[in-house]
Write a protein that holds these residues in place. Structure first.
Motif, PDB file in Angstrom:
ATOM      1  N   ARG A  69       0.433  -1.116  -0.378  1.00 46.49           N
ATOM      2  CA  ARG A  69       0.462  -0.141  -0.394  1.00 46.49           C
ATOM      3  C   ARG A  69       0.929   1.760   0.067  1.00 46.49           C
ATOM      4  N   ILE A  70       2.132   0.988  -0.180  1.00 46.84           N
ATOM      5  CA  ILE A  70       3.375   2.481   0.457  1.00 46.84           C
ATOM      6  C   ILE A  70       3.867   2.279  -1.087  1.00 46.84           C
ATOM      7  N   GLU A  71       5.356   3.348  -0.660  1.00 42.14           N
ATOM      8  CA  GLU A  71       6.086   3.048  -1.574  1.00 42.14           C
ATOM      9  C   GLU A  71       7.491   2.706  -1.364  1.00 42.14           C
ATOM     10  N   LEU A  72       7.916   2.222  -1.790  1.00 41.97           N
ATOM     11  CA  LEU A  72       9.035   1.720  -0.728  1.00 41.97           C
ATOM     12  C   LEU A  72      10.268   2.472  -1.157  1.00 41.97           C
ATOM     13  N   PRO A  73      10.974   2.640  -0.652  1.00 41.68           N
ATOM     14  CA  PRO A  73      12.367   4.154  -0.239  1.00 41.68           C
ATOM     15  C   PRO A  73      13.216   2.669  -1.065  1.00 41.68           C
ATOM     16  N   LEU A  74      13.550   2.531  -2.059  1.00 40.58           N
ATOM     17  CA  LEU A  74      14.711   2.060  -3.023  1.00 40.58           C
ATOM     18  C   LEU A  74      15.345   3.084  -3.637  1.00 40.58           C
ATOM     19  N   ASP A  75      16.886   2.299  -3.441  1.00 44.01           N
ATOM     20  CA  ASP A  75      17.503   2.702  -3.998  1.00 44.01           C
ATOM     21  C   ASP A  75      18.641   1.916  -5.379  1.00 44.01           C
ATOM     22  N   LEU A  76      17.441   3.059  -6.509  1.00 44.40           N
ATOM     23  CA  LEU A  76      17.686   1.458  -7.475  1.00 44.40           C
ATOM     24  C   LEU A  76      19.492   1.732  -7.940  1.00 44.40           C
ATOM     25  N   ASN A  77      20.094   1.674  -7.308  1.00 42.14           N
ATOM     26  CA  ASN A  77      21.630   1.781  -7.261  1.00 42.14           C
ATOM     27  C   ASN A  77      22.080   0.222  -6.794  1.00 42.14           C
ATOM     28  N   GLN A  78      21.604  -0.319  -5.250  1.00 36.86           N
ATOM     29  CA  GLN A  78      21.786  -1.313  -5.818  1.00 36.86           C
ATOM     30  C   GLN A  78      21.059  -2.626  -6.278  1.00 36.86           C
ATOM     31  N   SER A  79      20.839  -3.793  -6.083  1.00 37.74           N
ATOM     32  CA  SER A  79      20.507  -4.776  -6.889  1.00 37.74           C
ATOM     33  C   SER A  79      19.643  -5.439  -5.646  1.00 37.74           C
ATOM     34  N   PHE A  80      20.480  -5.825  -4.497  1.00 46.68           N
ATOM     35  CA  PHE A  80      19.858  -6.237  -2.610  1.00 46.68           C
ATOM     36  C   PHE A  80      19.659  -5.646  -1.996  1.00 46.68           C
TER      37      PHE A  80
END
Length: 177
Positions: free
Chosen positions: A96-107
């Protein structure tokens, strides 16, 4: 008035200290290896989950704009499709929320109030010549429980091993003197 420590007590104390340090180092090494192994297994599980979904997504984007990810509702697993700028294209029902992702890290590990701690994998693919990512997240609850059990067991075994070492060193110190 202070009494000088007997040589027997000092020998026991030195032997227990040496064995305690060696046991602590051994348990720390085993814990770190187990933690690394469990983390790699979780990464592998996310990769295995993402493989068929990515191929289906590529096919769906090429043929028609079918939004399969929007219909997914698997407990403990979360899915998103994002574009290269991080804009959400599709996401599973249970997210239900937007995940705070770092697009530079695969995992990466992400903590949110709604989902708890998630281990997330970003899997790049291209659809209609646009770079996109499939985001697959899984709860780390089972991993955390396994590591907690290992820590508790190690503390108990460490205490028992140290007590037995003190007992045995006391017997040998008494016989040698």
């Amino acid at each position: 008035m202070t009494y000088p420590s007997s040589i027997r007590f000092r020998m026991m104390l030195l032997f227990c200290a040496v064995v305690g340090v060696l046991l602590a180092l051994s348990y720390t090494g085993v814990y770190l290896m187990f933690q690394r192994f469990v983390q790699s297994q979780l990464d592998r599980k996310l990769q295995e989950t993402a493989g068929p979904i990515v191929s289906d997504l590529i096919q769906d984007f090429e043929e028609h704009e079918d939004k399969d990810i929007d219909r997914l509702d698997i407990p403990g697993q979360y899915f998103e499709v994002i574009d290269a700028s991080g804009h959400i294209v599709q996401k599973s029902l249970n997210l239900r929320i937007e995940l705070p992702l770092d697009l530079n890290q695969s995992f990466q590990n992400i903590s949110t109030t709604e989902t708890g701690t998630l281990h997330v994998g970003l899997f790049p693919f291209s659809a209609k010549d646009k770079p996109m990512y499939l985001v697959v997240g899984a709860s780390t609850h089972d991993v955390d429980a396994a590591l907690t059990t290992l820590r508790r067991t190690a503390v108990i075994v460490f205490a028992i091993a140290l007590a037995l070492t003190a007992l045995i060193s006391g017997i040998f110190a008494a016989r040698s003197l």
